[in-house]
Write an enzyme that holds these catalytic residues in place. Structure first.
Site, PDB file in Angstrom:
ATOM      1  N   ASP A 139     -33.324  50.306  12.363  1.00 53.14           N
ATOM      2  CA  ASP A 139     -32.905  49.181  13.207  1.00 53.14           C
ATOM      3  C   ASP A 139     -31.686  48.468  12.619  1.00 53.14           C
ATOM      4  O   ASP A 139     -31.737  47.263  12.339  1.00 53.14           O
ATOM      5  CB  ASP A 139     -34.069  48.206  13.393  1.00 53.14           C
ATOM      6  CG  ASP A 139     -35.229  48.841  14.144  1.00 53.14           C
ATOM      7  OD1 ASP A 139     -34.980  49.783  14.923  1.00 53.14           O
ATOM      8  OD2 ASP A 139     -36.371  48.407  13.950  1.00 53.14           O
ATOM      9  N   LYS A 197     -36.460  57.126  14.187  1.00 54.21           N
ATOM     10  CA  LYS A 197     -36.592  56.312  15.394  1.00 54.21           C
ATOM     11  C   LYS A 197     -35.359  55.425  15.533  1.00 54.21           C
ATOM     12  O   LYS A 197     -34.940  54.792  14.560  1.00 54.21           O
ATOM     13  CB  LYS A 197     -37.851  55.432  15.302  1.00 54.21           C
ATOM     14  CG  LYS A 197     -38.142  54.681  16.599  1.00 54.21           C
ATOM     15  CD  LYS A 197     -39.422  53.874  16.494  1.00 54.21           C
ATOM     16  CE  LYS A 197     -39.206  52.458  16.049  1.00 54.21           C
ATOM     17  NZ  LYS A 197     -38.427  51.608  16.972  1.00 54.21           N
ATOM     18  N   THR A 198     -34.806  55.412  16.734  1.00 50.70           N
ATOM     19  CA  THR A 198     -33.578  54.645  16.970  1.00 50.70           C
ATOM     20  C   THR A 198     -33.776  53.614  18.076  1.00 50.70           C
ATOM     21  O   THR A 198     -34.680  53.731  18.918  1.00 50.70           O
ATOM     22  CB  THR A 198     -32.426  55.588  17.397  1.00 50.70           C
ATOM     23  OG1 THR A 198     -32.834  56.310  18.570  1.00 50.70           O
ATOM     24  CG2 THR A 198     -32.076  56.568  16.295  1.00 50.70           C
ATOM     25  N   HIS A 199     -32.883  52.607  18.041  1.00 54.26           N
ATOM     26  CA  HIS A 199     -32.668  51.709  19.186  1.00 54.26           C
ATOM     27  C   HIS A 199     -31.170  51.803  19.428  1.00 54.26           C
ATOM     28  O   HIS A 199     -30.395  51.026  18.856  1.00 54.26           O
ATOM     29  CB  HIS A 199     -33.046  50.266  18.842  1.00 54.26           C
ATOM     30  CG  HIS A 199     -34.507  49.970  18.907  1.00 54.26           C
ATOM     31  ND1 HIS A 199     -35.247  50.072  20.067  1.00 54.26           N
ATOM     32  CD2 HIS A 199     -35.381  49.552  17.954  1.00 54.26           C
ATOM     33  CE1 HIS A 199     -36.503  49.724  19.829  1.00 54.26           C
ATOM     34  NE2 HIS A 199     -36.611  49.414  18.550  1.00 54.26           N
ATOM     35  N   ASP A 221     -36.594  54.601  20.913  1.00 54.50           N
ATOM     36  CA  ASP A 221     -37.691  53.682  21.264  1.00 54.50           C
ATOM     37  C   ASP A 221     -37.247  52.735  22.383  1.00 54.50           C
ATOM     38  O   ASP A 221     -37.212  51.521  22.218  1.00 54.50           O
ATOM     39  CB  ASP A 221     -38.093  52.915  19.996  1.00 54.50           C
ATOM     40  CG  ASP A 221     -39.362  52.100  20.169  1.00 54.50           C
ATOM     41  OD1 ASP A 221     -40.032  52.257  21.201  1.00 54.50           O
ATOM     42  OD2 ASP A 221     -39.662  51.320  19.251  1.00 54.50           O
ATOM     43  N   LYS A 255     -38.634  52.134  25.292  1.00 50.85           N
ATOM     44  CA  LYS A 255     -39.726  51.492  26.047  1.00 50.85           C
ATOM     45  C   LYS A 255     -39.360  51.399  27.527  1.00 50.85           C
ATOM     46  O   LYS A 255     -39.348  50.311  28.131  1.00 50.85           O
ATOM     47  CB  LYS A 255     -40.076  50.111  25.474  1.00 50.85           C
ATOM     48  CG  LYS A 255     -40.529  50.180  24.019  1.00 50.85           C
ATOM     49  CD  LYS A 255     -40.899  48.837  23.456  1.00 50.85           C
ATOM     50  CE  LYS A 255     -41.239  48.889  21.983  1.00 50.85           C
ATOM     51  NZ  LYS A 255     -40.065  49.144  21.095  1.00 50.85           N
ATOM     52  N   PHE A 256     -39.070  52.545  28.106  1.00 50.26           N
ATOM     53  CA  PHE A 256     -38.767  52.609  29.532  1.00 50.26           C
ATOM     54  C   PHE A 256     -39.949  52.042  30.326  1.00 50.26           C
ATOM     55  O   PHE A 256     -41.093  52.127  29.890  1.00 50.26           O
ATOM     56  CB  PHE A 256     -38.547  54.070  29.952  1.00 50.26           C
ATOM     57  CG  PHE A 256     -37.274  54.686  29.441  1.00 50.26           C
ATOM     58  CD1 PHE A 256     -36.063  54.453  30.071  1.00 50.26           C
ATOM     59  CD2 PHE A 256     -37.287  55.519  28.329  1.00 50.26           C
ATOM     60  CE1 PHE A 256     -34.881  55.042  29.617  1.00 50.26           C
ATOM     61  CE2 PHE A 256     -36.111  56.114  27.863  1.00 50.26           C
ATOM     62  CZ  PHE A 256     -34.914  55.869  28.513  1.00 50.26           C
ATOM     63  N   GLY A 277     -40.203  56.174  38.506  1.00 48.03           N
ATOM     64  CA  GLY A 277     -39.783  57.504  38.070  1.00 48.03           C
ATOM     65  C   GLY A 277     -38.300  57.815  38.261  1.00 48.03           C
ATOM     66  O   GLY A 277     -37.601  58.178  37.304  1.00 48.03           O
ATOM     67  N   TYR A 289     -48.395  43.095  10.609  1.00 46.89           N
ATOM     68  CA  TYR A 289     -48.416  44.304   9.804  1.00 46.89           C
ATOM     69  C   TYR A 289     -49.799  44.604   9.251  1.00 46.89           C
ATOM     70  O   TYR A 289     -50.496  43.717   8.755  1.00 46.89           O
ATOM     71  CB  TYR A 289     -47.452  44.174   8.618  1.00 46.89           C
ATOM     72  CG  TYR A 289     -45.999  44.118   9.010  1.00 46.89           C
ATOM     73  CD1 TYR A 289     -45.376  45.214   9.600  1.00 46.89           C
ATOM     74  CD2 TYR A 289     -45.253  42.966   8.793  1.00 46.89           C
ATOM     75  CE1 TYR A 289     -44.035  45.162   9.966  1.00 46.89           C
ATOM     76  CE2 TYR A 289     -43.917  42.901   9.141  1.00 46.89           C
ATOM     77  CZ  TYR A 289     -43.312  44.000   9.730  1.00 46.89           C
ATOM     78  OH  TYR A 289     -41.993  43.956  10.084  1.00 46.89           O
TER      79      TYR A 289
HETATM   80  P1  5BU Z   1     -40.476  46.814  11.413  1.00 48.80           P
HETATM   81  O1  5BU Z   1     -39.215  46.359  10.799  1.00 48.80           O
HETATM   82  O2  5BU Z   1     -41.235  47.827  10.541  1.00 48.80           O
HETATM   83  O3  5BU Z   1     -41.330  45.697  11.867  1.00 48.80           O
HETATM   84  O4  5BU Z   1     -39.980  47.611  12.703  1.00 48.80           O
HETATM   85  C1  5BU Z   1     -40.867  48.081  13.660  1.00 48.80           C
HETATM   86  C2  5BU Z   1     -40.182  48.951  14.667  1.00 48.80           C
HETATM   87  O5  5BU Z   1     -41.158  49.500  15.541  1.00 48.80           O
HETATM   88  C3  5BU Z   1     -39.153  48.259  15.551  1.00 48.80           C
HETATM   89  O6  5BU Z   1     -38.101  49.181  15.771  1.00 48.80           O
HETATM   90  C4  5BU Z   1     -39.891  47.979  16.841  1.00 48.80           C
HETATM   91  O7  5BU Z   1     -39.070  48.075  17.984  1.00 48.80           O
HETATM   92  C5  5BU Z   1     -40.909  49.095  16.875  1.00 48.80           C
HETATM   93  N1  5BU Z   1     -42.182  48.726  17.529  1.00 48.80           N
HETATM   94  C6  5BU Z   1     -42.997  47.722  17.058  1.00 48.80           C
HETATM   95  O8  5BU Z   1     -42.700  47.071  16.068  1.00 48.80           O
HETATM   96  N2  5BU Z   1     -44.168  47.451  17.697  1.00 48.80           N
HETATM   97  C7  5BU Z   1     -44.580  48.118  18.801  1.00 48.80           C
HETATM   98  O9  5BU Z   1     -45.647  47.866  19.328  1.00 48.80           O
HETATM   99  C8  5BU Z   1     -43.711  49.152  19.263  1.00 48.80           C
HETATM  100  C9  5BU Z   1     -42.543  49.434  18.616  1.00 48.80           C
HETATM  101 BR1  5BU Z   1     -44.199  50.121  20.742  1.00 48.80          BR
END
Ligand code: 5BU
Length: 268
Positions: free
Chosen positions: A38, A60-62, A91, A93-94, A98, A221
């Site tokens: 991120d 995983k990317t945004h 990621d 989240k679409f 459809g 967490y």
């Molecule tokens: P973190 O820095 O470890 O908190 O990042 C978590 C990543 O996981 C972040 O890119 C969120 O967009 C992604 N995520 C999340 O935190 N919780 C969720 O429920 C989902 C995705 Br779905």
């Protein structure tokens, strides 16, 4: 170690090509870490993957977080990910109907051309999976959808009665579904999800960090080891790695924890 021995029933039941690919890479790297990259600059992203690439099993990317994004620089990052044997997971989240989801796989970012996996909410109904898969088909590729069955953040509405069960029902025997997102901040909820999903699909898990507890702005967490023991097949770790001064060492620590937990867990 052979993937079939490590993953047990999951390996046999998850015969989806991408799922198998992930399980093999996880074994060769001895890591269930999916790096949530991120960061908002291309140089930051490239440096991060250079540093931790050997210790992670997927990226995983945004894509829309990046300030200096260009198609060329992104293609370079994807090449780097491939060189590290990483599946690329956008990621996004679409959540739309459809046909629109299909169109959103194209657009400026052309996600269909480089992502192997994308996330989707099931709020609009199960046809979103067909829409996203049609996006990949449009460019002659195949990918997999991770359906959000749970989320890690405080107060999310996926925990309302019936929602998670409905997601499982909609996704568990759909070949376009790579797996489910399960919440790493509550291991008991994750264990319940695993029980309901069975062995047919993977569960990937955000909301894990060695510093257990509340994160920023509602993030929560849980412990990465507990998540894997509860049935998670991939721990999604972002700030726990990229905010560290010793990114490679920390990534390896998460990898070791996840791998040991996989070897120990009793359901395989
Ligand atoms: P973190 O820095 O470890 O908190 O990042 C978590 C990543 O996981 C972040 O890119 C969120 O967009 C992604 N995520 C999340 O935190 N919780 C969720 O429920 C989902 C995705 Br779905």
């Amino acid at each position: 170690m052979e993937p079939a021995d490590v993953w047990g029933a999951r390996w046999d039941a998850c015969d989806n090509t991408l799922a198998r690919q992930y399980m093999e890479v996880a074994c060769s790297k001895q890591s269930l870490v999916i790096l949530a990259a991120d960061l908002n600059t291309m140089s930051g992203l490239n440096d991060l993957v250079d540093q931790v690439g050997p210790h992670i099993a997927a990226l995983k990317t945004h894509v829309d977080l990046v300030d200096d994004w260009t198609a060329e620089s992104w293609a370079g990052l994807c090449e780097k990910a491939k060189a590290h044997d990483l599946l690329i997971f956008e990621d996004q989240k679409f959540g739309d109907i459809g046909p629109i989801s299909r169109g959103q796989m194209a657009g400026i970012y052309d996600i269909r051309s480089w992502a192997n996996i994308v996330t989707a909410h099931g709020i609009s109904g199960p046809d979103i999976v067909d829409g996203l898969c049609a996006g990949w088909t449009d460019v002659g590729r195949e990918g997999g959808v991770l359906l959000l069955a749970q989320m890690s953040s405080r107060g999310n509405l996926l925990g309302l009665p019936g929602y998670t069960d409905e997601m499982i029902r909609a996704g568990v025997s759909n070949s376009g579904v790579f797996g489910f997102i399960g919440n790493g901040s509550r291991a008991n909820e994750l264990a319940e999800l695993r029980q309901k999903v069975g062995n047919q699909k993977l569960i990937w898990t955000p909301g894990v960090n060695l510093a257990v507890g509340d994160g920023e702005m509602g993030q929560r967490y849980g412990d990465p080891r507990d998540a894997v023991l509860a049935g998670s097949d991939g721990i999604i770790v972002g700030s726990g790695i990229y905010k560290s001064d010793q990114k490679d060492e920390v990534a390896k620590a998460y990898a070791d924890i996840s791998w040991q937990a996989l070897l120990e867990r009793s359901d395989i």
